[in-house]
Enzyme design. Structure first.
Site, short mmCIF file in Angstrom:
data_model
loop_
_atom_site.label_atom_id
_atom_site.label_comp_id
_atom_site.label_asym_id
_atom_site.label_seq_id
_atom_site.Cartn_x
_atom_site.Cartn_y
_atom_site.Cartn_z
N SER A 33 21.67 4.67 8.81
CA SER A 33 21.60 4.64 7.15
C SER A 33 21.43 3.14 6.80
O SER A 33 20.71 2.55 6.07
CB SER A 33 23.01 5.23 6.79
OG SER A 33 23.34 4.80 5.42
N ARG A 36 26.25 13.71 2.99
CA ARG A 36 27.41 13.26 3.88
C ARG A 36 28.63 12.85 3.06
O ARG A 36 29.69 13.25 3.61
CB ARG A 36 27.03 11.84 4.53
CG ARG A 36 25.94 11.95 5.75
CD ARG A 36 25.45 10.76 6.18
NE ARG A 36 26.34 10.05 6.74
CZ ARG A 36 26.11 8.70 6.67
NH1 ARG A 36 25.25 7.86 6.26
NH2 ARG A 36 27.21 7.80 7.16
N ASP A 48 17.40 8.28 3.16
CA ASP A 48 18.90 7.91 3.37
C ASP A 48 19.70 8.38 1.83
O ASP A 48 20.99 8.73 2.12
CB ASP A 48 19.00 6.59 3.85
CG ASP A 48 20.61 5.93 3.96
OD1 ASP A 48 21.10 6.52 4.42
OD2 ASP A 48 20.88 5.09 2.86
N HIS A 96 24.20 -8.16 5.65
CA HIS A 96 24.89 -6.95 5.01
C HIS A 96 26.10 -6.93 5.30
O HIS A 96 26.48 -7.16 6.47
CB HIS A 96 24.01 -5.73 5.66
CG HIS A 96 24.47 -4.54 5.25
ND1 HIS A 96 24.04 -3.83 4.06
CD2 HIS A 96 25.45 -3.53 5.63
CE1 HIS A 96 24.82 -3.01 3.71
NE2 HIS A 96 25.68 -2.46 4.77
N LYS A 145 17.70 0.62 5.56
CA LYS A 145 17.18 -0.20 4.32
C LYS A 145 17.16 -1.41 4.69
O LYS A 145 16.38 -1.96 4.00
CB LYS A 145 18.59 0.19 3.11
CG LYS A 145 18.89 1.51 2.66
CD LYS A 145 20.04 1.66 2.21
CE LYS A 145 21.26 1.82 3.10
NZ LYS A 145 22.39 2.64 2.66
N1 URA Z 1 26.83 1.99 3.98
C1 URA Z 1 25.72 2.85 4.10
O1 URA Z 1 24.56 2.23 3.31
N2 URA Z 1 25.52 3.80 4.69
C2 URA Z 1 26.63 4.32 5.39
O2 URA Z 1 26.33 5.51 6.09
C3 URA Z 1 27.79 3.72 5.49
C4 URA Z 1 27.78 2.44 4.54
#
Ligand code: URA
Length: 429
Positions: free
Chosen positions: A183, A168, A161, A82, A187
């Site tokens: 967050s 947010r 999320d 990621h 995932k």
């Molecule tokens: N990427 C995400 O998936 N969440 C965040 O809070 C920031 C970057």
């Protein structure tokens, strides 16, 4: 339990229990807690922080809010990566096939681009016919056949999320280490990969402005992943300059292919070798240096590119047709004087590429797969007046004027040499 009392508690800087976080997050997803109370909670977290226990609990609650993608049907070591965001970041296109060539298994769920950052799915869809909307069953079968599949992220992954992130974005509560960690990891943990390597970027266009802040975020995410039984590593890299020389969609596919064939730009190859070495080490338990060398080996001997071709064919893409395509129009921007490139604003470069048509301002915008940018020189290089700085490509000439204005304001030139920040700051494993 009352949301109001929990907001009071967080405002005083006290930690919330798992039950209290459940009450807030599940209540918000179900529409029982309004936006204004969730926004107040998020702002209190931004200002007061969260303990590791709270961050882990929030991650798990958001993870459990949607589908859990079981990868037990994949034979062999599964690994994911990621990136927290980059301009010209095409590492997934290189890493996924190369890891498969080494013997790892990669079922990579990727996203689309929004704003100044691009998305792997948009890049792959610039190959005519390439399908990214695959079911989990189809993707698992492909990984068992050829070792790799890159597909669009399931809509049902961590919906809590998704709802909280949208809020947010509107309430200036994105840049909080615990909220970003929860967050991202909600995932990642919803997909059953055995190993996860994080590319945490820092710099002007990144969430984390300094390398120290990026390390703090990476450590939090590593902790959350290990507590959930995953093998974890992180690479801290600079986003002060675009990665490679191309930013866009099809042009990034071309540059990824060059890298897969061992003739890519040095910075991109270096970041891929570091990330790929860390990923392969999680798969095979050899030391990272050996894994890095083996990773570079499959770029050199053609096996990584062969895997990429297999993946494109398996997902219906026509690579020859893609590589024959050219943008309708190009325009060059040349240096207005001699000197050193002292600064490049990566975020502005990303915005210029979006303006050329390669990205989306809003989710519903469509993308021009042939639009893109060639970045001829990077920060720290000396150039003569009149040298090529950028070459813009687009399907419509009208796009050039505003992109050019942004690009000219993205570059600063000076008479004195500057030291550039190291591309790779630290590896955490
Ligand atoms: N990427 C995400 O998936 N969440 C965040 O809070 C920031 C970057």
């Amino acid at each position: 339990m009352r949301a109001y009392d929990l907001l009071e508690k967080k405002k005083r800087g006290e930690a919330l229990s798992q039950e209290e976080l459940h009450f807030l997050i599940d209540g918000y997803v179900q529409g029982e807690i309004p936006d204004y109370q969730m926004a107040a909670f998020l702002m209190a977290v931004c200002l007061r922080g969260m303990t590791d226990q709270e961050t882990e609990a929030m991650t798990q609650i958001m993870r459990a809010s949607g589908a859990q993608i079981d990868l037990a049907g994949i034979e062999g070591p599964t690994v994911d990566k990621h990136s927290t965001g980059g301009v010209g970041d095409k590492t997934t296109l290189v890493l996924a096939p190369a890891i498969a060539a080494l013997g790892g298994r990669m079922m990579k769920m990727s996203g689309r681009g929004l704003g100044y950052t691009g998305g792997t799915i948009d890049k792959l869809e610039s190959i005519p016919g390439f399908r990214t909307a695959l079911s989990t069953e189809e993707a698992v079968a492909q990984v068992n056949r050829i070792g790799v599949c890159i597909l669009g992220q399931s809509e049902d992954l961590a919906p809590a999320d998704k709802k909280i992130y949208a809020l947010r974005d509107l309430t200036a509560t994105v840049d909080s280490v615990p909220l970003i960690a929860a967050s991202i990891m909600s995932k990642k943990l919803a997909v059953g990969n055995q190993g996860i390597v994080l590319d945490v970027t820092y710099g002007s266009g990144a969430f984390m402005k300094t390398p120290e802040a990026a390390v703090q975020l990476a450590q939090k995410m590593i902790h959350i992943g290990r507590s959930a039984g995953r093998k974890m590593a992180a690479v801290i890299s600079s986003m002060e300059i675009p990665l490679g020389h191309y930013v866009g969609n099809l042009c990034e596919i071309r540059e990824a292919i060059d890298t897969l064939c061992g003739r890519g730009p040095e910075d991109l190859t270096e970041v891929c070798a570091e990330l790929g070495g860390a990923m392969w080490a999680l798969c095979c338990d050899k030391d990272r240096e050996t894994c890095r060398e083996e990773f570079l080996g499959v770029l050199q001997n053609g096996q990584a590119f062969e895997k990429f071709q297999q993946m494109v064919r398996a997902q219906g893409g026509d690579l020859d047709a893609a590589l024959e395509q050219k943008a309708g129009y190009t325009r060059e921007i040349r240096a207005w004087k001699s000197g050193y490139v002292t600064h490049m604003d990566t975020e502005k470069i990303g915005i210029a590429v979006m303006t050329l048509g390669a990205g989306r301002k809003r989710k519903e915008d469509s993308i021009d797969p042939l639009a893109g940018l060639f970045v001829a020189h990077k920060t720290g290089e000396y150039i003569e007046g009149g040298d090529l700085l950028f070459r813009m490509e687009a399907s419509s000439r009208e796009r050039f004027a505003s992109a050019e204005e942004i690009l000219c304001s993205a570059v600063t030139m000076g008479n004195d040499p500057v030291s550039t920040p190291p591309l790779l700051y630290k590896i955490l494993h």
